[in-house]
Design a protein around this motif. Structure first.
Motif, short mmCIF file in Angstrom:
data_model
loop_
_atom_site.label_atom_id
_atom_site.label_comp_id
_atom_site.label_asym_id
_atom_site.label_seq_id
_atom_site.Cartn_x
_atom_site.Cartn_y
_atom_site.Cartn_z
N TYR A 166 0.84 -1.20 0.00
CA TYR A 166 0.00 0.00 0.00
C TYR A 166 0.88 1.25 0.00
O TYR A 166 0.49 2.30 -0.49
CB TYR A 166 -0.87 -0.06 1.26
CG TYR A 166 -1.83 1.07 1.46
CD1 TYR A 166 -2.99 1.15 0.68
CD2 TYR A 166 -1.62 2.03 2.44
CE1 TYR A 166 -3.90 2.17 0.90
CE2 TYR A 166 -2.53 3.05 2.64
CZ TYR A 166 -3.67 3.12 1.87
OH TYR A 166 -4.57 4.12 2.09
N PHE A 167 2.10 1.14 0.55
CA PHE A 167 3.02 2.27 0.63
C PHE A 167 4.18 2.16 -0.35
O PHE A 167 5.05 3.01 -0.36
CB PHE A 167 3.57 2.40 2.05
CG PHE A 167 2.56 2.80 3.08
CD1 PHE A 167 1.81 3.96 2.90
CD2 PHE A 167 2.35 2.04 4.20
CE1 PHE A 167 0.88 4.35 3.84
CE2 PHE A 167 1.42 2.42 5.15
CZ PHE A 167 0.68 3.58 4.97
N TYR A 201 4.81 1.64 -4.30
CA TYR A 201 4.20 1.50 -5.62
C TYR A 201 5.21 0.98 -6.64
O TYR A 201 4.85 0.46 -7.69
CB TYR A 201 3.68 2.84 -6.13
CG TYR A 201 2.71 3.57 -5.22
CD1 TYR A 201 2.00 2.89 -4.23
CD2 TYR A 201 2.49 4.93 -5.38
CE1 TYR A 201 1.12 3.57 -3.41
CE2 TYR A 201 1.61 5.61 -4.56
CZ TYR A 201 0.93 4.93 -3.57
OH TYR A 201 0.05 5.61 -2.77
N TYR A 216 -6.38 4.49 -8.57
CA TYR A 216 -7.12 3.98 -7.41
C TYR A 216 -7.34 5.13 -6.44
O TYR A 216 -6.43 5.92 -6.20
CB TYR A 216 -6.30 2.92 -6.66
CG TYR A 216 -6.18 1.58 -7.35
CD1 TYR A 216 -6.60 1.40 -8.66
CD2 TYR A 216 -5.64 0.49 -6.69
CE1 TYR A 216 -6.49 0.17 -9.29
CE2 TYR A 216 -5.52 -0.75 -7.30
CZ TYR A 216 -5.94 -0.90 -8.60
OH TYR A 216 -5.81 -2.11 -9.21
N ASP A 217 -8.54 5.21 -5.90
CA ASP A 217 -8.79 6.19 -4.85
C ASP A 217 -8.70 5.49 -3.50
O ASP A 217 -9.58 4.74 -3.13
CB ASP A 217 -10.18 6.82 -5.04
CG ASP A 217 -10.42 7.95 -4.05
OD1 ASP A 217 -9.60 8.09 -3.11
OD2 ASP A 217 -11.40 8.69 -4.21
N PRO A 218 -7.61 5.76 -2.75
CA PRO A 218 -7.41 5.03 -1.48
C PRO A 218 -8.47 5.38 -0.44
O PRO A 218 -8.60 4.69 0.56
CB PRO A 218 -6.03 5.51 -1.01
CG PRO A 218 -5.43 6.25 -2.16
CD PRO A 218 -6.55 6.74 -3.00
N ASP A 264 -4.67 -1.90 2.28
CA ASP A 264 -4.23 -1.65 3.65
C ASP A 264 -5.35 -1.99 4.61
O ASP A 264 -6.44 -1.42 4.52
CB ASP A 264 -3.82 -0.18 3.79
CG ASP A 264 -3.34 0.13 5.20
OD1 ASP A 264 -2.48 -0.62 5.69
OD2 ASP A 264 -3.81 1.11 5.79
N ALA A 288 -4.17 1.01 -3.00
CA ALA A 288 -3.26 1.97 -3.61
C ALA A 288 -2.26 1.26 -4.51
O ALA A 288 -1.98 0.08 -4.34
CB ALA A 288 -2.51 2.75 -2.52
#
Lengths: 194, 240
Positions: free
Chosen positions: B48-49, B51, B105-107, B131, B138
């Motif tokens: 998620y953190f 990319y 993507y909209d987290p 997440d 994300a």
């Protein structure tokens, strides 16, 4: 006093904004984490002041553009496309140079450990600089050699050595070298060679 | 703005991980806790953190040591299976920018664990990440905020070797084909991976699986996925 860093500020305002939006929609306001990911559609360095600098790490000397906001806070650092050496590229070390300025692990106050003490204490910049200057003067006066054994003028001090610094840029190195030579130092080393 | 693509020339990659760091830096993502696993690849996987990740694959091929570097990232598919899957199960987190082709993507949109599982499995390149804490998804955004202003994505901007390239799709395809021609003489196994299907055109010089398990996808599977998901989507639209 609690110092408000940019990260903390973003954290707080982000939480507040998200909380407001969620509560207006009637959703459960579960806590969001410090680094709330978001899909940014606006350039976050728009209108920021750009300052060119030279990377402080290796001898390649890549160009970096540092963006600062209206309050002078560093908000981004990336390769300078107009730089003749690096043309905008940066390795991972140079690429992370933003963290030199914005880092919660960075010491923000001078700390001093007295001889034979096992504790650090916070001191003021003024006190520390004066103390360093006094110590330099003391050692230099004690060890200064005007002439060597053959009677040649040398004007050097063997009582002080310098080791460092790997995180200085070109201009800082030039100033530092000038300063040390003017004191009469001959033991000038870089820790990378040790 | 014409539709965009990456050209990722792994023959030039030295695995310096400049792209990985520039990505973290620009997207303001924190580091993740990792442990020593006996590999230079760090962190272990996309998250998620994270990319962008340079994957290191150390193999013995014909009795000789070989080291493959693969700067993995979202492929930004022309017809993204993750988006099709998300729509078919009613998840409104994924959009595709018409102008650039970026899949976004909209987290902030909450996705349930089982919904995410289906979305991740729909991606032939195993890119989507989730997440548990925020319940958001994300991945690489193609640096949408940068490319909109005519800047290069952070990973491309920083790349010191010319591995990472970005631009109009036709130019990138042309560049990729030319480079493929050049390296074929020395590496007969050189190939461009799934370039018809997505916007991150990888050039590799050996079997893709040696670089990374999900480096290349079986194109018949991608085509089948589209057929499989589409009817479901139509039904859900009728129902919804």
């Amino acid at each position: 006093m609690k110092v408000i860093t940019r990260r903390n500020f973003l954290k707080t305002s982000g939480v507040a904004a998200a909380g407001l939006a969620l509560s207006q929609l009637g959703f459960d306001m579960s806590p969001i984490q410090a680094y709330a990911a978001e899909l940014r559609t606006e350039l976050r360095i728009k209108g920021a002041k750009e300052t060119p600098t030279v990377c402080c790490y290796c001898s390649v000397g890549c160009g970096i553009l540092v963006s600062t906001d209206s309050k002078g806070k560093v908000i981004n650092a990336e390769g300078d496309p107009d730089h003749p050496i690096s043309e905008g590229c940066l390795c991972p070390k140079g690429g992370s140079s933003y963290q030199i300025a914005v880092n919660e692990n960075r010491l923000s106050k001078v700390r001093y450990r007295a001889p034979n003490s096992d504790k650090w204490k916070e001191v003021s910049w003024e006190w520390a600089l004066n103390r360093i200057a006094a110590n330099i003067k003391k050692s230099r006066d004690k060890s200064f050699t005007e002439k060597n054994a053959d009677g040649k003028v040398v004007n050097r001090t063997n009582g002080i050595a310098s080791v460092g610094s790997a995180a200085m840029d070109n201009e800082e190195c030039w100033l530092y070298q000038k300063f040390l030579r003017s004191l009469g130092l001959v033991y000038i080393e870089h820790q990378a060679r040790i | 703005m014409a539709d965009k693509s990456f050209f990722i020339d792994t023959t030039k990659c030295t695995a310096c991980r400049g792209c990985q760091i520039a990505c973290k830096q620009w997207n303001m993502n924190p580091g993740t806790k990792t442990v020593q696993r006996g590999s230079h690849q760090n962190p272990e996987d996309l998250s998620y953190f994270t990319y962008k990740l340079v994957r290191f694959s150390e193999l013995e091929v014909d009795g000789k040591p070989r080291w493959y570097f693969f700067p993995d990232q979202c492929r930004h598919c022309v017809q993204p299976p993750c988006k099709m899957m998300a729509e078919s199960i009613g998840v409104k987190a994924i959009t595709r920018d018409e102008a650039t082709g970026a899949v976004l993507y909209d987290p902030k949109v909450k996705v349930k664990a089982d919904e995410f599982k289906q979305i991740r499995e729909s991606c032939p390149w195993d890119i989507p990440r989730w997440d548990q804490k925020t319940q958001g998804m994300a991945k690489c955004t193609m640096c949408f905020d940068r490319i909109k202003e005519g800047l290069l994505p952070a990973c491309v901007k920083t790349c010191p070797t010319g591995t990472m390239n970005f631009g109009d799709r036709d130019k990138m395809l042309e560049m990729a084909q030319q480079r493929l021609k050049d390296v074929k003489a020395m590496y007969p196994k050189a190939q461009l991976l799934n370039y018809d299907f997505h916007r991150a055109i990888f050039l590799v010089v050996d079997e893709p699986a040696r670089y990374h398990k999900f480096a290349s996808a079986d194109t018949t599977i991608i085509a089948a996925l589209g057929k499989f998901i589409n009817p479901v989507q139509n039904i859900s639209q009728l129902a919804g």
